[in-house]
Design a protein around this motif. Sequence first.
Motif, short mmCIF file in Angstrom:
data_model
loop_
_atom_site.label_atom_id
_atom_site.label_comp_id
_atom_site.label_asym_id
_atom_site.label_seq_id
_atom_site.Cartn_x
_atom_site.Cartn_y
_atom_site.Cartn_z
N UNK A 140 17.01 14.97 -2.66
CA UNK A 140 17.51 15.89 -1.57
C UNK A 140 16.70 15.90 -0.24
N UNK A 141 15.41 16.41 -0.87
CA UNK A 141 14.16 16.64 0.26
C UNK A 141 13.53 15.45 0.46
N UNK A 142 13.98 14.75 1.34
CA UNK A 142 13.22 13.47 1.49
C UNK A 142 12.25 13.13 2.74
N UNK A 143 11.86 14.41 3.32
CA UNK A 143 11.02 14.31 4.33
C UNK A 143 9.71 13.80 4.17
N UNK A 150 7.32 5.31 6.79
CA UNK A 150 7.21 4.90 8.15
C UNK A 150 5.83 4.13 8.18
N UNK A 151 4.86 4.51 7.29
CA UNK A 151 3.57 3.64 7.26
C UNK A 151 3.87 2.52 6.77
N UNK A 152 4.40 2.09 5.75
CA UNK A 152 4.93 0.86 5.24
C UNK A 152 5.58 0.00 6.41
N UNK A 153 6.73 0.59 7.03
CA UNK A 153 7.69 -0.23 7.58
C UNK A 153 6.73 -0.61 8.94
N UNK A 173 21.74 10.12 2.63
CA UNK A 173 20.39 9.52 2.76
C UNK A 173 20.34 8.48 3.92
N UNK A 174 21.59 7.56 3.86
CA UNK A 174 21.65 6.50 5.00
C UNK A 174 21.84 7.06 6.38
#
Length: 265
Positions: A140-143, A150-153, A173-174
């Motif tokens: 649930x806590x995905x921050x 974001x680093x990988x993308x 999640x989506x």
Amino acid sequence: FRTFIESIQQEKYYELPPATEWQFSREPLITESSYIASSFIINPVVDPLARKVHSFQFSNPVTTGLYGMSLLQHDLESKRVALFEAGSFLHSGQRVSISLLPLTIIKISDAPCTLLKYIEQSGLIPEQIIIEFLEKDLFANIDEFLHALRTLKSAGISVAINDFGVGNAGLLFLSKFQPEKLKIHPQLIHNIHKDGSKQAILQSLIRCGELLEIRICATGVEQPEEWMWLESAGIFCFQGNLFSKYDKNGYLKIFWPESNEFSEC
């Protein structure tokens, strides 16, 4: 029943040809000269009618007796091995999928940079890499997880959610993060050609993917009828024993569908 009789969604019903209208021709995906012994199971993700391989998935070997940080360190180190093996036989432009635990990129602070170093050492580039996360491992806590992603993308790596549809992350999640690919769990694919409930769910996911620009991939495809229904519904990305398997000598083979109508001409 009323929907079918009144033809409210008539365009959603597909009349499938018999499975006997197709035959599957076999060809090696990895030649014996370039084949290497591997501790990973390699599964291609394909577009059957285009006779195209989207990517090669390297599935982690089963680990036992590892917990906590030891498990996470092993998870990260196994990617070095997988990427090295992938780099030894992938052609230019081909892609590789590797699975990762979400906690690995959260708890190991330099995990994203380490992965980028492994990619460089393997002779691959970030744009060839897809990192998969199991939906059941998301939380649930995905921050923190999204921050690491974001680093990988930003480096050019793509992200996929595997076994989607039976975990606890789901559509919430989506709403926070859109991966490049959703790989639907085999339980939702099995016998989908004769299960109206599964068909309704898949059609909704396909529509959602179109709106969010997410590719939908069907996994665990074993029957021609399953593939035909999914192809008719708008899925062009498949994985399963219908299209690839290892032969008795341990070499990976792929099976491309060919219409008997044209083979008889």
